[in-house]
Design an enzyme around this catalytic site. Sequence first.
Site, PDB file in Angstrom:
ATOM      1  N   GLU A   1       0.856  -1.193   0.000  1.00 51.46           N
ATOM      2  CA  GLU A   1       0.000   0.000   0.000  1.00 51.46           C
ATOM      3  C   GLU A   1       0.890   1.241   0.000  1.00 51.46           C
ATOM      4  O   GLU A   1       1.725   1.423   0.896  1.00 51.46           O
ATOM      5  CB  GLU A   1      -0.932   0.046   1.219  1.00 51.46           C
ATOM      6  CG  GLU A   1      -1.883   1.248   1.102  1.00 51.46           C
ATOM      7  CD  GLU A   1      -2.737   1.506   2.335  1.00 51.46           C
ATOM      8  OE1 GLU A   1      -2.440   0.970   3.416  1.00 51.46           O
ATOM      9  OE2 GLU A   1      -3.691   2.285   2.205  1.00 51.46           O
TER      10      GLU A   1
ATOM     11  N   ASP B   1      -1.937  12.441  -2.869  1.00 46.50           N
ATOM     12  CA  ASP B   1      -1.966  13.910  -2.857  1.00 46.50           C
ATOM     13  C   ASP B   1      -2.164  14.413  -4.288  1.00 46.50           C
ATOM     14  O   ASP B   1      -1.387  14.067  -5.176  1.00 46.50           O
ATOM     15  CB  ASP B   1      -0.657  14.457  -2.286  1.00 46.50           C
ATOM     16  CG  ASP B   1      -0.479  14.069  -0.823  1.00 46.50           C
ATOM     17  OD1 ASP B   1      -1.493  14.037  -0.100  1.00 46.50           O
ATOM     18  OD2 ASP B   1       0.659  13.780  -0.411  1.00 46.50           O
TER      19      ASP B   1
ATOM     20  N   LYS C   1      -2.385  22.470  -8.336  1.00 49.77           N
ATOM     21  CA  LYS C   1      -1.881  23.575  -9.169  1.00 49.77           C
ATOM     22  C   LYS C   1      -1.061  23.029 -10.336  1.00 49.77           C
ATOM     23  O   LYS C   1      -0.236  22.127 -10.149  1.00 49.77           O
ATOM     24  CB  LYS C   1      -0.995  24.499  -8.324  1.00 49.77           C
ATOM     25  CG  LYS C   1      -1.787  25.292  -7.313  1.00 49.77           C
ATOM     26  CD  LYS C   1      -0.910  26.303  -6.628  1.00 49.77           C
ATOM     27  CE  LYS C   1      -1.736  27.059  -5.609  1.00 49.77           C
ATOM     28  NZ  LYS C   1      -1.032  27.384  -4.396  1.00 49.77           N
TER      29      LYS C   1
ATOM     30  N   ASP D   1     -10.574  11.324  -5.156  1.00 47.22           N
ATOM     31  CA  ASP D   1     -11.752  12.203  -5.259  1.00 47.22           C
ATOM     32  C   ASP D   1     -11.502  13.286  -6.304  1.00 47.22           C
ATOM     33  O   ASP D   1     -12.401  14.054  -6.614  1.00 47.22           O
ATOM     34  CB  ASP D   1     -11.999  12.901  -3.913  1.00 47.22           C
ATOM     35  CG  ASP D   1     -10.870  13.857  -3.591  1.00 47.22           C
ATOM     36  OD1 ASP D   1      -9.709  13.405  -3.562  1.00 47.22           O
ATOM     37  OD2 ASP D   1     -11.129  15.063  -3.443  1.00 47.22           O
TER      38      ASP D   1
HETATM   39  C1  LIG Z   1      -4.102  12.267   1.034  1.00 49.21           C
HETATM   40  S1  LIG Z   1      -3.217  11.155   2.028  1.00 49.21           S
HETATM   41  C2  LIG Z   1      -4.154   9.639   1.893  1.00 49.21           C
HETATM   42  C3  LIG Z   1      -3.860   8.678   2.991  1.00 49.21           C
HETATM   43  C4  LIG Z   1      -4.655   7.365   2.957  1.00 49.21           C
HETATM   44  N1  LIG Z   1      -4.327   6.581   1.785  1.00 49.21           N
HETATM   45  C5  LIG Z   1      -6.125   7.644   2.999  1.00 49.21           C
HETATM   46  O1  LIG Z   1      -6.769   7.520   1.937  1.00 49.21           O
HETATM   47  O2  LIG Z   1      -6.648   7.971   4.077  1.00 49.21           O
HETATM   48  C6  LIG Z   1      -1.811  10.778   1.022  1.00 49.21           C
HETATM   49  C7  LIG Z   1      -0.717  10.058   1.803  1.00 49.21           C
HETATM   50  O3  LIG Z   1       0.297   9.695   0.893  1.00 49.21           O
HETATM   51  C8  LIG Z   1       1.569   9.987   1.463  1.00 49.21           C
HETATM   52  N2  LIG Z   1       2.500  10.193   0.339  1.00 49.21           N
HETATM   53  C9  LIG Z   1       2.398  11.113  -0.644  1.00 49.21           C
HETATM   54  N3  LIG Z   1       3.429  11.011  -1.500  1.00 49.21           N
HETATM   55  C10 LIG Z   1       4.194   9.987  -1.043  1.00 49.21           C
HETATM   56  C11 LIG Z   1       5.413   9.409  -1.482  1.00 49.21           C
HETATM   57  N4  LIG Z   1       6.059   9.853  -2.577  1.00 49.21           N
HETATM   58  N5  LIG Z   1       5.931   8.392  -0.771  1.00 49.21           N
HETATM   59  C12 LIG Z   1       5.311   7.937   0.345  1.00 49.21           C
HETATM   60  N6  LIG Z   1       4.155   8.453   0.815  1.00 49.21           N
HETATM   61  C13 LIG Z   1       3.603   9.463   0.131  1.00 49.21           C
HETATM   62  C14 LIG Z   1       1.308  11.223   2.301  1.00 49.21           C
HETATM   63  O4  LIG Z   1       2.263  11.390   3.322  1.00 49.21           O
HETATM   64  C15 LIG Z   1      -0.084  10.952   2.858  1.00 49.21           C
HETATM   65  O5  LIG Z   1      -0.061  10.280   4.109  1.00 49.21           O
END
Ligand SMILES: C[S@@+](CC[C@H](N)C(=O)[O-])C[C@H]1O[C@@H](n2cnc3c(N)ncnc32)[C@H](O)[C@@H]1O
Length: 227
Positions: A45, A124, A128, A160
């Site tokens: 994951e 994420d 932008k 989303d």
């Molecule tokens: C918007 S959150 C979603 C978290 C979870 N999957 C949820 O749906 O509740 C995105 C997560 O991805 C992690 N993340 C983003 N880019 C990443 C990367 N390059 N490597 C590891 N984690 C990453 C962020 O730290 C964050 O915890």
Amino acid sequence: MPFENPYKSKILDFQDFVFTHDQSSLYQGNWNEKIFKNTNPIKLEIGSGYGDFMMSYSKNYDHCNFIGLDFRIKRSFFLAKKLESLKNDSLPYFDFRFLVVNAENLNQYFGPQEISEVFYFFPDPWPKKRHHRRRLFQKKFLMNLHPLLREGAKVWVKTDDDSYYQWMLDEVQKSNEIFKIFFQTENIYQESHFIEERNFLCQFPTKFEKLFLEQSKTIKALGIVKI
Ligand SMILES: C[S@@+](CC[C@H](N)C(=O)[O-])C[C@H]1O[C@@H](n2cnc3c(N)ncnc32)[C@H](O)[C@@H]1O
């Protein structure tokens, strides 16, 4: 004095199942042999966040070695505390590790054909335009991921964000010699065609997903398979 994230040392309390960059790269290609000591499929994951998916999945699926990862240290610390209880549950035939690493470097942590399935939920979106290049899911990432996957491995995505969803479809199209889309939907909760996929993806909503559903946002989903 440079700022040191206090959670960096706190997370070391969980070093029997939480691995940082250096430790994770030690096991590249050998997770089953050296860590899990079985031949169960490895499920990965990306961006586990608060771990809602990982925690629920563990209670419903067995014969599986689950690896969650996230690069945010504080968030990973709070997840590690929850995972400790999961560890104590000693679920039959389900084992897991958690890596505090950047998913851009997956090929430093996994060897050829080591991963059987990937979950990538609510990445994420970097809305932008000037930040789009920071989006993880792009052709370069897919090319790096491809050799690490077993034949026929699936990658499941939910978001989303309309713009990122469209972007991901485009990036898979650009990579159509190595991945094929096996399903896509603009509203997984209303999906009437891909029933099996819908049931699987709606079974364990993540923390972010619950927030988006409360805001009446539609959840888009995508399934791609290694070819
Ligand atoms: C918007 S959150 C979603 C978290 C979870 N999957 C949820 O749906 O509740 C995105 C997560 O991805 C992690 N993340 C983003 N880019 C990443 C990367 N390059 N490597 C590891 N984690 C990453 C962020 O730290 C964050 O915890």
